[in-house]
Design an enzyme around this catalytic site. Structure first.
Site, mmCIF file in Angstrom:
data_model
loop_
_atom_site.group_PDB
_atom_site.id
_atom_site.type_symbol
_atom_site.label_atom_id
_atom_site.label_comp_id
_atom_site.label_asym_id
_atom_site.label_seq_id
_atom_site.Cartn_x
_atom_site.Cartn_y
_atom_site.Cartn_z
ATOM 1 N N ALA A 57 0.832 -1.212 0.000
ATOM 2 C CA ALA A 57 0.000 0.000 0.000
ATOM 3 C C ALA A 57 0.860 1.252 0.000
ATOM 4 O O ALA A 57 0.619 2.194 -0.765
ATOM 5 C CB ALA A 57 -0.926 -0.014 1.208
ATOM 6 N N TYR A 58 1.875 1.287 0.848
ATOM 7 C CA TYR A 58 2.762 2.451 0.927
ATOM 8 C C TYR A 58 3.457 2.692 -0.405
ATOM 9 O O TYR A 58 3.491 3.817 -0.919
ATOM 10 C CB TYR A 58 3.785 2.228 2.040
ATOM 11 C CG TYR A 58 4.842 3.305 2.147
ATOM 12 C CD1 TYR A 58 4.527 4.578 2.615
ATOM 13 C CD2 TYR A 58 6.167 3.038 1.806
ATOM 14 C CE1 TYR A 58 5.496 5.559 2.714
ATOM 15 C CE2 TYR A 58 7.138 4.008 1.914
ATOM 16 C CZ TYR A 58 6.804 5.264 2.374
ATOM 17 O OH TYR A 58 7.774 6.237 2.466
#
Length: 243
Positions: free
Chosen positions: A150-151
């Site tokens: 996600a990051y």
């Protein structure tokens, strides 16, 4: 002489704080943007002033376009203009994709993507000729560590924006670049990692250490300087040779 002026988001700690210190030492008046830790932002301002520099702290949630506009207003009102924007504010949440809470994804999106666009919009409109916008990604875009899905996805969006915005600013004499640090010894990076994991990551680069916030601040200072002004639309992977 009227100093050049820099806005540094995320300027109260980590890489942002190191950039504040370095740009102030280079003669910039600095606006220290911070999200919630006023005490740390005030400490950054006090440290600059103790060395004879000029700085002011301004609170802004970078994902709120109105707060970002007010941040830029404060820079222009206090110091007369804006020459450099170093957008170091960011959030990191680590989890396998299968276990990701989409509310966490929304949190990352708000700061890392929406926040970058809000800051980039104001920078594109307000930076003076000769100015620089410096954004931040991560070398994990290439390293593809597990749990960073996600990051890293949010930082991939920043990289995609970089050259496009540089080309959109043709004729404005403003550069747009993104620094993609490797593993760097900041609170954001070290949080939640055991000593074995940290040692393993530190051993990966040929230089065999973690980066420091100051290592990254040196790169930002170069991009903010006249000597770095021929660099435009680039992703600079400042990671000690890890990839």
């Amino acid at each position: 002489m009227t100093p050049k002026v820099a806005i540094v988001t995320g300027g109260s700690r980590g890489i942002g704080r190191a950039i504040v210190t370095r740009l102030a030492a280079d003669g910039f008046a600095v606006v220290v943007g911070y999200a919630g830790r006023k005490d740390r932002a005030d400490e950054a301002v006090a440290a600059v002033e103790a060395e004879g520099g000029q700085a002011v702290a301004v609170q802004a949630d970078v994902g709120d376009e109105h707060a970002v506009s007010a941040l830029f207003d404060a820079a222009e009102t206090t110091f007369g203009g804006i020459d450099v924007v170093a957008h170091a504010a960011g959030k990191m949440i680590l989890t396998p994709v299968a276990d990701l809470a989409l509310t966490d994804l929304d949190t990352l999106y708000h700061t890392n993507i929406r926040g970058t666009f809000a800051v980039a919009q104001q920078a594109a409109r307000r930076l003076r000729p000769g100015g620089s916008l410096i954004m931040f990604s991560t070398s994990v875009v290439g390293l593809a560590f597990p749990e960073y899905g996600a990051y890293t996805a949010t930082k991939g969006a920043v990289e995609a924006l970089t050259l496009i915005l540089a080309r959109e600013l043709r004729g404005h004499d403003v550069t747009v670049n993104t620094i993609a640090p490797g593993p760097t010894a900041t609170d954001l990076f070290l949080d939640g990692k055991d000593e074995q994991t940290i040692a393993r990551l530190a051993a990966q680069p040929p230089l065999q250490r973690l980066g420091t916030p100051e290592d990254i601040a040196h790169v930002a200072a170069f991009l903010a300087s006249p000597e770095g002004h021929w660099v435009d639309g680039q992703i600079l992977r400042a990671n000690g040779g890890i990839i």
